[in-house]
Scaffold this motif. Structure first.
Motif, PDB file in Angstrom:
ATOM      1  N   MET A   1     -17.226  14.594 -11.626  1.00  0.00           N
ATOM      2  CA  MET A   1     -15.880  14.787 -11.205  1.00  0.00           C
ATOM      3  C   MET A   1     -15.177  14.354 -10.269  1.00  0.00           C
ATOM      4  SD  MET A   1     -15.332  18.714 -13.161  1.00  0.00           S
ATOM      5  CE  MET A   1     -13.970  19.377 -12.072  1.00  0.00           C
ATOM      6  N   ASP A   2     -16.087  14.830  -8.714  1.00  0.00           N
ATOM      7  CA  ASP A   2     -15.937  14.556  -7.495  1.00  0.00           C
ATOM      8  C   ASP A   2     -15.641  12.654  -7.032  1.00  0.00           C
ATOM      9  OD1 ASP A   2     -15.788  17.475  -7.579  1.00  0.00           O
ATOM     10  OD2 ASP A   2     -17.153  17.314  -6.115  1.00  0.00           O
TER      11      ASP A   2
ATOM     12  N   ILE B   1     -11.853   8.605  -6.804  1.00  0.00           N
ATOM     13  CA  ILE B   1     -11.684   6.613  -7.369  1.00  0.00           C
ATOM     14  C   ILE B   1     -10.677   6.851  -7.999  1.00  0.00           C
ATOM     15  CG2 ILE B   1     -12.204   5.341  -9.812  1.00  0.00           C
ATOM     16  CD1 ILE B   1     -15.160   5.895  -9.236  1.00  0.00           C
ATOM     17  N   ARG B   2      -9.873   8.161  -8.813  1.00  0.00           N
ATOM     18  CA  ARG B   2      -8.316   8.018  -8.767  1.00  0.00           C
ATOM     19  C   ARG B   2      -7.543   8.057  -7.558  1.00  0.00           C
ATOM     20  NH1 ARG B   2      -9.470  11.614 -12.748  1.00  0.00           N
ATOM     21  NH2 ARG B   2      -9.422  13.542 -11.213  1.00  0.00           N
ATOM     22  N   LYS B   3      -7.903   9.413  -6.583  1.00  0.00           N
ATOM     23  CA  LYS B   3      -7.117   9.083  -5.477  1.00  0.00           C
ATOM     24  C   LYS B   3      -7.011   7.171  -5.248  1.00  0.00           C
ATOM     25  CE  LYS B   3      -6.889  10.924  -0.591  1.00  0.00           C
ATOM     26  NZ  LYS B   3      -7.351  11.648  -0.158  1.00  0.00           N
ATOM     27  N   TYR B   4      -8.026   6.420  -4.930  1.00  0.00           N
ATOM     28  CA  TYR B   4      -8.195   5.433  -4.757  1.00  0.00           C
ATOM     29  C   TYR B   4      -6.997   4.126  -5.297  1.00  0.00           C
ATOM     30  CZ  TYR B   4     -10.287   1.073  -2.714  1.00  0.00           C
ATOM     31  OH  TYR B   4     -10.403  -0.515  -1.882  1.00  0.00           O
ATOM     32  N   ILE B   5      -7.759   4.663  -6.627  1.00  0.00           N
ATOM     33  CA  ILE B   5      -7.058   3.680  -7.291  1.00  0.00           C
ATOM     34  C   ILE B   5      -5.499   3.807  -6.892  1.00  0.00           C
ATOM     35  CG2 ILE B   5      -6.033   2.758  -9.464  1.00  0.00           C
ATOM     36  CD1 ILE B   5      -9.192   3.120 -10.288  1.00  0.00           C
ATOM     37  N   SER B   6      -4.927   4.972  -7.436  1.00  0.00           N
ATOM     38  CA  SER B   6      -2.988   5.321  -6.961  1.00  0.00           C
ATOM     39  C   SER B   6      -2.364   4.934  -5.293  1.00  0.00           C
ATOM     40  CB  SER B   6      -2.834   7.280  -7.188  1.00  0.00           C
ATOM     41  OG  SER B   6      -3.368   7.586  -6.298  1.00  0.00           O
ATOM     42  N   SER B   7      -3.780   4.396  -4.981  1.00  0.00           N
ATOM     43  CA  SER B   7      -2.715   4.984  -3.487  1.00  0.00           C
ATOM     44  C   SER B   7      -2.967   3.275  -3.721  1.00  0.00           C
ATOM     45  CB  SER B   7      -4.306   5.191  -2.397  1.00  0.00           C
ATOM     46  OG  SER B   7      -5.277   4.299  -2.657  1.00  0.00           O
ATOM     47  N   ARG B   8      -4.067   2.757  -4.522  1.00  0.00           N
ATOM     48  CA  ARG B   8      -3.188   1.113  -3.932  1.00  0.00           C
ATOM     49  C   ARG B   8      -2.480   0.757  -5.065  1.00  0.00           C
ATOM     50  NH1 ARG B   8      -7.650  -1.902  -0.754  1.00  0.00           N
ATOM     51  NH2 ARG B   8      -7.181  -3.833  -2.452  1.00  0.00           N
TER      52      ARG B   8
ATOM     53  N   ILE C   1     -13.787  -3.312 -10.398  1.00  0.00           N
ATOM     54  CA  ILE C   1     -14.339  -2.127 -10.953  1.00  0.00           C
ATOM     55  C   ILE C   1     -14.483  -1.442 -10.141  1.00  0.00           C
ATOM     56  CG2 ILE C   1     -16.784  -3.489 -10.137  1.00  0.00           C
ATOM     57  CD1 ILE C   1     -16.861  -1.124 -12.539  1.00  0.00           C
ATOM     58  N   VAL C   2     -13.875   0.031  -9.742  1.00  0.00           N
ATOM     59  CA  VAL C   2     -13.808   0.920  -8.709  1.00  0.00           C
ATOM     60  C   VAL C   2     -15.293   2.042  -9.147  1.00  0.00           C
ATOM     61  CG1 VAL C   2     -12.641   2.882  -7.493  1.00  0.00           C
ATOM     62  CG2 VAL C   2     -11.672   0.508  -8.304  1.00  0.00           C
ATOM     63  N   ILE C   3     -16.075   1.681  -7.749  1.00  0.00           N
ATOM     64  CA  ILE C   3     -17.027   2.609  -7.885  1.00  0.00           C
ATOM     65  C   ILE C   3     -16.916   3.592  -6.342  1.00  0.00           C
ATOM     66  CG2 ILE C   3     -18.675   1.205  -9.043  1.00  0.00           C
ATOM     67  CD1 ILE C   3     -20.097   0.952  -6.646  1.00  0.00           C
TER      68      ILE C   3
END
Length: 185
Positions: free
Chosen positions: A24-25, A30-37, A73-75
């Protein structure tokens, strides 16, 4: 950029066993990173079993990457990607990156799209080396703990061009003073 994420319930570093980041964390990072990009998350792959050998989602993600179903791919961590860091670095180095599929590692704030090919190689080498050193030390530690004869011997480790040479120096009066064993990764 159309991207996917991969998360895992276990990691491959024994000293980080207590510090496993819950799925979950990982998804939140990942969600935060993707939204910032300002990228678009298309699919989430997740190996949620608490089994270090579980890799169903990893294999599905690899297959979808080979079939070009995503661009990136984001990890969250290289040490929570696949069964071990060897598998993860090999996938990125030999399959995804040469095919033009980018990868981003949130924990290290690294994105292959922002780096030169030399920087990508250096990053993957650093991850590989970090895991290789710990993995080898753990294997040697288990070996020396299980073999009482080795308690009287000194062990020297030399890492030369991705080969580990284990030099065991035996008792000085023994006729076979030096034996060399090579462990290949």
């Amino acid at each position: 950029m159309n991207c996917v994420s991969y998360t895992r319930a276990t990691n491959c570093l024994p000293e980080r066993g207590d510090a496993i980041i819950p799925v979950m964390d990982q998804n939140a990072h990942i969600r935060k990173y993707i939204s910032s990009r300002k990228w678009k998350l298309m699919k989430k792959y997740s190996d949620r079993k608490h089994d270090p050998d579980a890799e169903d989602a990893f294999l599905e993600m690899r297959e979808d990457g080979v079939n070009r179903k995503f661009d990136c791919i984001v990890i969250d961590s290289m040490f929570q990607c696949g069964r071990d860091a060897f598998q993860a670095t090999a996938l990125f180095r030999k399959t995804f990156y040469p095919a033009g599929i980018q990868f981003a590692v949130v924990e290290d704030d690294f994105c292959s799209a922002d780096a030169s090919p030399e920087e990508v190689e250096a990053y993957l080498d650093a991850v590989w080396g970090k895991y290789h050193g710990r993995h080898t030390a753990e294997r040697i530690g288990r070996h020396t703990e299980c073999t009482p004869r080795l308690k009287s011997r000194r062990i020297l480790i030399c890492d030369m061009s991705r080969r580990l040479q284990l030099l065991r120096l035996q008792r000085p009066n023994h006729r076979n003073n030096l034996r060399i064993f090579c462990l290949f990764h």
